[in-house]
Design an enzyme around this catalytic site. Sequence first.
Site, mmCIF file in Angstrom:
data_model
loop_
_atom_site.group_PDB
_atom_site.id
_atom_site.type_symbol
_atom_site.label_atom_id
_atom_site.label_comp_id
_atom_site.label_asym_id
_atom_site.label_seq_id
_atom_site.Cartn_x
_atom_site.Cartn_y
_atom_site.Cartn_z
ATOM 1 N N GLU A 58 -10.951 37.414 50.450
ATOM 2 C CA GLU A 58 -10.491 37.002 51.640
ATOM 3 C C GLU A 58 -11.796 36.260 52.750
ATOM 4 O O GLU A 58 -12.740 36.791 52.544
ATOM 5 C CB GLU A 58 -10.554 38.524 52.074
ATOM 6 C CG GLU A 58 -9.079 38.712 51.998
ATOM 7 C CD GLU A 58 -8.568 40.251 53.292
ATOM 8 O OE1 GLU A 58 -9.401 40.577 53.350
ATOM 9 O OE2 GLU A 58 -7.475 40.108 52.505
ATOM 10 N N LYS A 231 4.997 18.610 45.625
ATOM 11 C CA LYS A 231 6.581 17.917 45.046
ATOM 12 C C LYS A 231 5.884 16.317 44.992
ATOM 13 O O LYS A 231 5.450 16.960 44.058
ATOM 14 C CB LYS A 231 6.156 17.879 47.074
ATOM 15 C CG LYS A 231 7.467 19.481 46.922
ATOM 16 C CD LYS A 231 8.427 19.384 48.253
ATOM 17 C CE LYS A 231 8.383 21.157 47.971
ATOM 18 N NZ LYS A 231 9.130 20.187 50.041
HETATM 19 C C1 LIG Z 1 9.345 21.611 50.645
HETATM 20 C C2 LIG Z 1 9.151 21.518 52.184
HETATM 21 C C3 LIG Z 1 8.294 22.980 52.710
HETATM 22 C C4 LIG Z 1 8.337 24.234 52.181
HETATM 23 O O1 LIG Z 1 7.621 24.157 51.000
HETATM 24 P P1 LIG Z 1 7.827 26.162 50.870
HETATM 25 O O2 LIG Z 1 6.358 25.043 49.261
HETATM 26 O O3 LIG Z 1 8.853 25.257 50.563
HETATM 27 O O4 LIG Z 1 7.588 27.197 51.152
HETATM 28 C C5 LIG Z 1 8.106 22.399 54.328
HETATM 29 N N1 LIG Z 1 8.490 21.460 54.606
HETATM 30 C C6 LIG Z 1 8.678 20.198 54.492
HETATM 31 C C7 LIG Z 1 9.274 19.399 54.661
HETATM 32 C C8 LIG Z 1 9.028 21.154 53.112
HETATM 33 O O5 LIG Z 1 9.914 19.889 52.781
#
Ligand SMILES: *Cc1c(COP(=O)(O)O)cnc(C)c1O
Length: 421
Positions: A58, A231
């Site tokens: 933390e 992603k």
């Molecule tokens: C995937 C995504 C998120 C959220 O991500 P998580 O890791 O699933 O919480 C937020 N904003 C956008 C534009 C996304 O494509």
Amino acid sequence: MTLDLMAKLADSDPKIAELVEAEGRRQFEKIRLIPSENYVSRAVLEATGTVLTNKYSEGYAGRRYYEGQQLIDQVETLAIDRVKSLFGVEHVNVQPYSGSPANLAIYLAFLQPGDTVMGMALPMGGHLTHGWSVSATGKWFRSVQYEVVRETGRVDMDAVRELALKERPKLIFCGGTAIPRTIDFEAFASIAAEVDALLAADIAHIAGLVAGGAHPSPVGHAPVISTTTHKTLRGPRGAMLMSDADHAKALDRAVFPGLQGGPHNHTTAAIAVAAAEAATEEFKTYAHQIVANAKALADALNARGFSLVSGGTDNHLILVDLTSKDIAGKPAAKALDRAGIELNYNTVPYDTRKPFDPSGIRIGTPAVTTRGMAPEHMPQIAAWMDDAVEAAKKDDGDALDRIGAEVREFTKAFPIPGWSA
Ligand SMILES: *Cc1c(COP(=O)(O)O)cnc(C)c1O
């Protein structure tokens, strides 16, 4: 066969090991077109499976609440420095657990409950956390939402400006989850300046394209930038907040102690690994190849009579309205999955169907590009998609299974990191 680093798991928990193994096979045998998914490198996989998961940390480097941070501080500092140089930003926080909490931290840092946020509506391609009604961000803040133009499928920046002038939001989000076109960060920045709002660019989907120079960067336009790391950026599941120096302290305080406890140090290490990978020439080529593949796939789908929102794509993502094919998104997605092509059903702008059974499907090329698929392979994928949709309409399960067998044969030539047949 599974990774050698799973040998112990197979021994001590064969049930879970078996499921992981089967998931590896599934990811190998399918053409994975979900645009928010990817295949991380072996090095990223290894970093996430390290003893760093054992440590509580933390706080921030040099200012922790637990002892024993001599090495964790170095890991986190390396991750931060690499991301700073990758995107050219002044400040980075690598601790958000995922994209949604990262966005929530922006609200906590700069808004009071009830303040006005403006984001793209979810059914138009925005994200839940940009003020959509069912999200905490839509419940605890006053939310106004911009749309795309029905005819063009694109954002009309004049309409965004008008809405901003009328509603005077304190925070404006640009970016989203189903946007097939280039985001005009500069235009958003000038609107934000005009109404004295903070502009946050959420580049979760396109971070890898930005890092690789295949999409314009929001840096210099949006003082606050949020992104997931898993992603197109091809790192572990996680997120980051980036900003100029002026917004740094408030963001850090919002992440910790505002929202979170201890950071996930194994994820931080894997973010550092992914950031180093994303800085290579190879990754630049990868980012551009994602876009080339998406264009080739869009062209091939267009040629087969699929109707694409906005007519095509500038990035990694394609949104298909299946109305012209006389099938809804969900039955199409299920049939395509049976045929070895994994994607998700998705609302299209101005959808006349319900969100749980919408008119569209959403696809993208980050994962297939990682496997080495190229534009020349895209017409075949479009052909399989077309055949599977026709088979679905006739309820022809055998035809779907035949396509699935062809897909399995095809994917054998494209290895994935961390699993081998
Ligand atoms: C995937 C995504 C998120 C959220 O991500 P998580 O890791 O699933 O919480 C937020 N904003 C956008 C534009 C996304 O494509």
